[in-house]
Every structure is written in structure tokens, then in C-alpha cells.
Write an enzyme that holds these catalytic residues in place. Structure first.
Site, PDB file in Angstrom:
ATOM      1  N   GLY A  12       0.781  -1.236   0.000  1.00  0.00           N
ATOM      2  CA  GLY A  12       0.000   0.000   0.000  1.00  0.00           C
ATOM      3  C   GLY A  12       0.813   1.287   0.000  1.00  0.00           C
ATOM      4  O   GLY A  12       0.325   2.326   0.443  1.00  0.00           O
ATOM      5  N   THR A  13       2.041   1.244  -0.534  1.00  0.00           N
ATOM      6  CA  THR A  13       2.802   2.504  -0.568  1.00  0.00           C
ATOM      7  C   THR A  13       2.167   3.494  -1.543  1.00  0.00           C
ATOM      8  O   THR A  13       2.241   4.702  -1.330  1.00  0.00           O
ATOM      9  CB  THR A  13       4.297   2.293  -0.912  1.00  0.00           C
ATOM     10  OG1 THR A  13       4.404   1.691  -2.194  1.00  0.00           O
ATOM     11  CG2 THR A  13       4.988   1.446   0.127  1.00  0.00           C
ATOM     12  N   ASN A  14       1.545   2.994  -2.592  1.00  0.00           N
ATOM     13  CA  ASN A  14       0.853   3.917  -3.510  1.00  0.00           C
ATOM     14  C   ASN A  14      -0.410   4.493  -2.869  1.00  0.00           C
ATOM     15  O   ASN A  14      -0.752   5.652  -3.094  1.00  0.00           O
ATOM     16  CB  ASN A  14       0.538   3.222  -4.845  1.00  0.00           C
ATOM     17  CG  ASN A  14       1.772   3.131  -5.718  1.00  0.00           C
ATOM     18  OD1 ASN A  14       2.252   4.136  -6.243  1.00  0.00           O
ATOM     19  ND2 ASN A  14       2.322   1.936  -5.843  1.00  0.00           N
ATOM     20  N   ILE A  86      -8.609  -9.752 -10.613  1.00  0.00           N
ATOM     21  CA  ILE A  86      -9.077  -9.263 -11.911  1.00  0.00           C
ATOM     22  C   ILE A  86     -10.563  -8.908 -11.778  1.00  0.00           C
ATOM     23  O   ILE A  86     -11.368  -9.744 -11.368  1.00  0.00           O
ATOM     24  CB  ILE A  86      -8.896 -10.357 -13.007  1.00  0.00           C
ATOM     25  CG1 ILE A  86      -7.434 -10.852 -13.053  1.00  0.00           C
ATOM     26  CG2 ILE A  86      -9.353  -9.833 -14.363  1.00  0.00           C
ATOM     27  CD1 ILE A  86      -6.406  -9.797 -13.367  1.00  0.00           C
ATOM     28  N   LEU A  87     -10.908  -7.678 -12.136  1.00  0.00           N
ATOM     29  CA  LEU A  87     -12.314  -7.262 -12.080  1.00  0.00           C
ATOM     30  C   LEU A  87     -13.030  -7.793 -13.318  1.00  0.00           C
ATOM     31  O   LEU A  87     -12.477  -7.736 -14.428  1.00  0.00           O
ATOM     32  CB  LEU A  87     -12.399  -5.732 -12.018  1.00  0.00           C
ATOM     33  CG  LEU A  87     -11.744  -5.110 -10.781  1.00  0.00           C
ATOM     34  CD1 LEU A  87     -11.642  -3.598 -10.906  1.00  0.00           C
ATOM     35  CD2 LEU A  87     -12.510  -5.491  -9.513  1.00  0.00           C
ATOM     36  N   HIS A 103       0.814   0.272 -13.235  1.00  0.00           N
ATOM     37  CA  HIS A 103       1.514  -0.950 -13.639  1.00  0.00           C
ATOM     38  C   HIS A 103       3.005  -0.652 -13.808  1.00  0.00           C
ATOM     39  O   HIS A 103       3.372   0.292 -14.514  1.00  0.00           O
ATOM     40  CB  HIS A 103       0.914  -1.464 -14.962  1.00  0.00           C
ATOM     41  CG  HIS A 103       1.491  -2.770 -15.391  1.00  0.00           C
ATOM     42  ND1 HIS A 103       0.994  -3.977 -14.959  1.00  0.00           N
ATOM     43  CD2 HIS A 103       2.542  -3.056 -16.183  1.00  0.00           C
ATOM     44  CE1 HIS A 103       1.719  -4.953 -15.481  1.00  0.00           C
ATOM     45  NE2 HIS A 103       2.662  -4.417 -16.233  1.00  0.00           N
TER      46      HIS A 103
HETATM   47  C1  GRF Z   1       3.391  -1.323  -7.477  1.00  0.00           C
HETATM   48  O1  GRF Z   1       4.648  -1.538  -8.040  1.00  0.00           O
HETATM   49  C2  GRF Z   1       2.330  -1.241  -8.549  1.00  0.00           C
HETATM   50  O2  GRF Z   1       2.782  -0.705  -9.739  1.00  0.00           O
HETATM   51  C3  GRF Z   1       1.980  -2.680  -8.759  1.00  0.00           C
HETATM   52  O3  GRF Z   1       2.052  -3.256  -7.476  1.00  0.00           O
HETATM   53  C4  GRF Z   1       2.948  -2.519  -6.659  1.00  0.00           C
HETATM   54  C5  GRF Z   1       2.197  -2.133  -5.428  1.00  0.00           C
HETATM   55  O4  GRF Z   1       2.973  -1.518  -4.449  1.00  0.00           O
HETATM   56  N1  GRF Z   1       0.723  -2.805  -9.452  1.00  0.00           N
HETATM   57  P1  GRF Z   1       2.279  -0.912  -3.168  1.00  0.00           P
HETATM   58  O5  GRF Z   1       1.356  -1.965  -2.586  1.00  0.00           O
HETATM   59  O6  GRF Z   1       1.551   0.321  -3.569  1.00  0.00           O
HETATM   60  O7  GRF Z   1       3.402  -0.614  -2.225  1.00  0.00           O
END
Ligand code: GRF
Length: 189
Positions: A12-14, A86-87, A103
Site C-alpha cells: 500500500g505505498t501507492n 481481476i475485475l 503498472h
Molecule cells: C506497485 O509496483 C504497482 O505498480 C503494482 O504493485 C505494486 C504495489 O505496491 N501494481 P504498493 O502496494 O503500492 O506498495
């Protein structure tokens, strides 16, 4: 206020980046109305630590229909932020232009079934690519094939490792994900 729902399966860093950008005003006039995880993961903990509404829906064949039932009615955007299920087509078709995914490759390269997480970085290095990067794209029922919103590349260095690649990818993700969200929500870049 724009209402964002974030789907997570991992660290969940994003998600954290979206939380920070909303707090700092880099994603203005928006809030996260719900974080949904398809498995126990640290992303879910992050959401709870920030007092965000959360829901766990176990991955499996009914995920998309279950998600549709609990999705807040006023959802403006669904962000797949490291989300691995997958949705299904029905779900994607009913939210056309409202679901985006991040991605970690330059799509259409290194996309599709089985191309996720470390598998992508391994494949990129094994193929001897000179550059790689990150793509944010709309989600359709065809895996990783929806229209590209933003893409950013970088050169792969000769001594690149899986770890250094993953770190560089994350840095770029944190840069382009908020920009893509603003663009989709109609906020000028
Ligand atoms: C990221 O590299 C994203 O591009 C991919 O999965 C990873 C998730 O990282 N789809 P995080 O869970 O947000 O840390």
C-alpha cells in the site's frame, strides 16, 4: 469533493502516496471514501491507521459483484493501487473511464496475465531491456490493455538489480500516480 475508492492487495505505498497528496493538496478537493482489500495486507492497516473506511472482500469469483454492492454511490474514481484480483467484464463495463491501474512497466510491454510485482522486474532484466518505467492506464476487462493515461520511462543501468529496479519504479509511481488521478478527475496538471 471527488470521491476516490482505492483497491489494494499489498504493502500500500501507492495508497500512502494518495493519502499524503490529498492531505498536502497535491490532489485537491478529493477524499478517499473507501479502501477495499482482497486479502489481509499492510495496505489495509495503513488505511485503518489513517481512519479511512475499509472493507475486506475475499478474492475469488464473486469479488466484483460483492464490490459493486458496497461501492459508495457517489464514487468518482476507483484506483487499483497494487491490486491483484481481476475485475470482471460487467464491473469494468459499468465503470468505464472511472477505473485506473498503476503498472510497473512500459505497457504494452510486460503486461497481461502473470505479469505482476517482482515477476515483471525479473522479466525486464532477463530480456536485457535498456529502459523500463511505469504506466497508469484505464482498466477494461482486458488485462493491462486499457488506454494509457500517463507513462514515464528511465534507463536501466548496467549494474541494475531487482531491488534497485523496484526502488526506481516506486519513485516514478509516486510521481505519476497523483498526476494521473488529477488528470482523470479533470484537475489540470
Ligand atoms: C506497485 O509496483 C504497482 O505498480 C503494482 O504493485 C505494486 C504495489 O505496491 N501494481 P504498493 O502496494 O503500492 O506498495
Amino acid at each position: 469533493m471527488k470521491n476516490i475508492v482505492v483497491l489494494v492487495s499489498g504493502g500500500g505505498t501507492n495508497l500512502q502516496r494518495i493519502i499524503d497528496c490529498i492531505r498536502d493538496g497535491a490532489i485537491p478537493n478529493a477524499l478517499i471514501s473507501l479502501v477495499v482489500a482482497d486479502r489481509d495486507c499492510y495496505g489495509l492497516e495503513r488505511a485503518k491507521n489513517h481512519q479511512l473506511p475499509t472493507q475486506m472482500i475475499s478474492k475469488g469469483s464473486t469479488f466484483s459483484t460483492d464490490l459493486k454492492q458496497i461501492l459508495p454511490e457517489n464514487t468518482d474514481l476507483i484506483v487499483l493501487a497494487g491490486f491483484l484480483s481481476i475485475l470482471n467484464k460487467e464491473f469494468c463495463d459499468s465503470f468505464t473511464g472511472k477505473i485506473i491501474n498503476i503498472h510497473p512497466s512500459l505497457l504494452p510491454k510486460f503486461g497481461g496475465k502473470g505479469m505482476w510485482g517482482q515477476h515483471i522486474h525479473e522479466a525486464v532484466l532477463a530480456a536485457g531491456e535498456r529502459e523500463t518505467g511505469v504506466t497508469v492506464h484505464y482498466v477494461t476487462s482486458r488485462i493491462d490493455e486499457g488506454k494509457i493515461i500517463l507513462q514515464k520511462s528511465f534507463e536501466i543501468s548496467p549494474d541494475e538489480t531487482l531491488q534497485s529496479l523496484a526502488e526506481k519504479i516506486h519513485t516514478i509511481e509516486f510521481e505519476i500516480l497523483p498526476k494521473a488521478i488529477n488528470e482523470v478527475l479533470g484537475i489540470p496538471l
